[in-house]
Design a protein around this motif. Sequence first.
Motif, PDB file in Angstrom:
ATOM      1  N   SER A   1       0.829  -1.207   0.000  1.00 16.77           N
ATOM      2  CA  SER A   1       0.000   0.000   0.000  1.00 16.77           C
ATOM      3  C   SER A   1       0.865   1.260   0.000  1.00 16.77           C
ATOM      4  CB  SER A   1      -0.943  -0.005   1.210  1.00 16.77           C
ATOM      5  OG  SER A   1      -0.227   0.153   2.426  1.00 16.77           O
ATOM      6  N   VAL A   2       2.001   1.225   0.723  1.00 14.69           N
ATOM      7  CA  VAL A   2       2.909   2.375   0.767  1.00 14.69           C
ATOM      8  C   VAL A   2       3.522   2.628  -0.609  1.00 14.69           C
ATOM      9  CG1 VAL A   2       5.077   3.231   1.733  1.00 14.69           C
ATOM     10  CG2 VAL A   2       3.414   2.122   3.228  1.00 14.69           C
ATOM     11  N   LEU A   3       3.949   1.562  -1.274  1.00 15.65           N
ATOM     12  CA  LEU A   3       4.552   1.705  -2.601  1.00 15.65           C
ATOM     13  C   LEU A   3       3.521   2.125  -3.637  1.00 15.65           C
ATOM     14  CD1 LEU A   3       6.940  -1.376  -2.484  1.00 15.65           C
ATOM     15  CD2 LEU A   3       7.601   1.029  -2.432  1.00 15.65           C
ATOM     16  N   ASN A   4       2.291   1.635  -3.502  1.00 12.94           N
ATOM     17  CA  ASN A   4       1.229   2.069  -4.417  1.00 12.94           C
ATOM     18  C   ASN A   4       0.932   3.556  -4.252  1.00 12.94           C
ATOM     19  OD1 ASN A   4       0.638  -0.234  -5.925  1.00 12.94           O
ATOM     20  ND2 ASN A   4      -0.717  -1.062  -4.350  1.00 12.94           N
ATOM     21  N   GLU A   5       0.991   4.016  -3.007  1.00 13.65           N
ATOM     22  CA  GLU A   5       0.788   5.449  -2.759  1.00 13.65           C
ATOM     23  C   GLU A   5       1.883   6.276  -3.430  1.00 13.65           C
ATOM     24  OE1 GLU A   5       0.608   8.660   0.948  1.00 13.65           O
ATOM     25  OE2 GLU A   5       0.815   6.510   1.355  1.00 13.65           O
ATOM     26  N   LEU A   6       3.125   5.758  -3.378  1.00  8.64           N
ATOM     27  CA  LEU A   6       4.243   6.439  -4.028  1.00  8.64           C
ATOM     28  C   LEU A   6       4.011   6.509  -5.536  1.00  8.64           C
ATOM     29  CD1 LEU A   6       6.921   7.621  -2.895  1.00  8.64           C
ATOM     30  CD2 LEU A   6       8.031   5.523  -3.668  1.00  8.64           C
ATOM     31  N   LYS A   7       3.511   5.425  -6.094  1.00 12.52           N
ATOM     32  CA  LYS A   7       3.194   5.394  -7.529  1.00 12.52           C
ATOM     33  C   LYS A   7       2.113   6.406  -7.862  1.00 12.52           C
ATOM     34  CE  LYS A   7       1.556   2.276 -11.165  1.00 12.52           C
ATOM     35  NZ  LYS A   7       1.091   0.888 -11.452  1.00 12.52           N
ATOM     36  N   ASN A   8       1.094   6.483  -7.014  1.00 13.17           N
ATOM     37  CA  ASN A   8       0.002   7.422  -7.248  1.00 13.17           C
ATOM     38  C   ASN A   8       0.460   8.876  -7.159  1.00 13.17           C
ATOM     39  OD1 ASN A   8      -1.779   5.284  -7.544  1.00 13.17           O
ATOM     40  ND2 ASN A   8      -2.410   5.302  -5.393  1.00 13.17           N
ATOM     41  N   ARG A   9       1.541   9.098  -6.411  1.00 11.23           N
ATOM     42  CA  ARG A   9       2.087  10.456  -6.290  1.00 11.23           C
ATOM     43  C   ARG A   9       2.937  10.843  -7.483  1.00 11.23           C
ATOM     44  NH1 ARG A   9       5.168  10.144  -0.864  1.00 11.23           N
ATOM     45  NH2 ARG A   9       6.223  11.918  -1.844  1.00 11.23           N
TER      46      ARG A   9
END
Length: 219
Positions: free
Chosen positions: A53-61
């Motif tokens: 979830s943390v890495l997906n958030e980074l991708k979304n940013r």
Amino acid sequence: PIVYIDAIVFNVRDNGIIRKQAAYVILGISEEGHKEVLSITIGESESAKFWLSVLNELKNRGVKDIFVLCADGLTGIVRNTLKYVADKDRKEFANDLKTIYHAPDEEQGYRNMQVVAEKWDKKYPRSMDRWKDNWAAVSPMFKFSDIVRRVIYTTNAIESLNSGFRRLNRSRNVFPDSKALLKALYLAADNITKKWTNTLRDWGQVYAELSVMYGERLS
């Protein structure tokens, strides 16, 4: 192009109960060779699911690509190898381990691992099992030159950041809530990153090699 991820555990008060919560830290190395704190997220004890979830958030940013992701997925393979080694043997054992990850190629590295295991297994049984069992996870680093490998397996980049965060643990046993912990971490990160004025050592050579290996992904 290079990202380090790690998690540090803190004690946090939650509805009157002290619980352990993890600070998920992501440190990136930019194309110019500068270290940047990309993300600090508070969650439950470290887990692959939360990391996703943390890495997906980074991708979304807006992060488009990562060439190399450095994670302590083997729970500190070198540190754990030496965990039960007597102090008088630790330096020699550590130098022997260097012959593995400093080897010029995977074949030589594997042979060196067998030599180290044969030398020490009698005195420290099963001490090298972690290397043998996880060789498939270790071996990909041999596709890089020694200079790039030093950047990958040397954790100084994120350890200098984490050491500052760990000082928070020493100064405060329990944080009143997760927001207070996050605020303290960001303030600590701000103070630490002000000193990051130089590029990574030998970054020009490192980036040149990464450009050859991942050139089609640079555009």
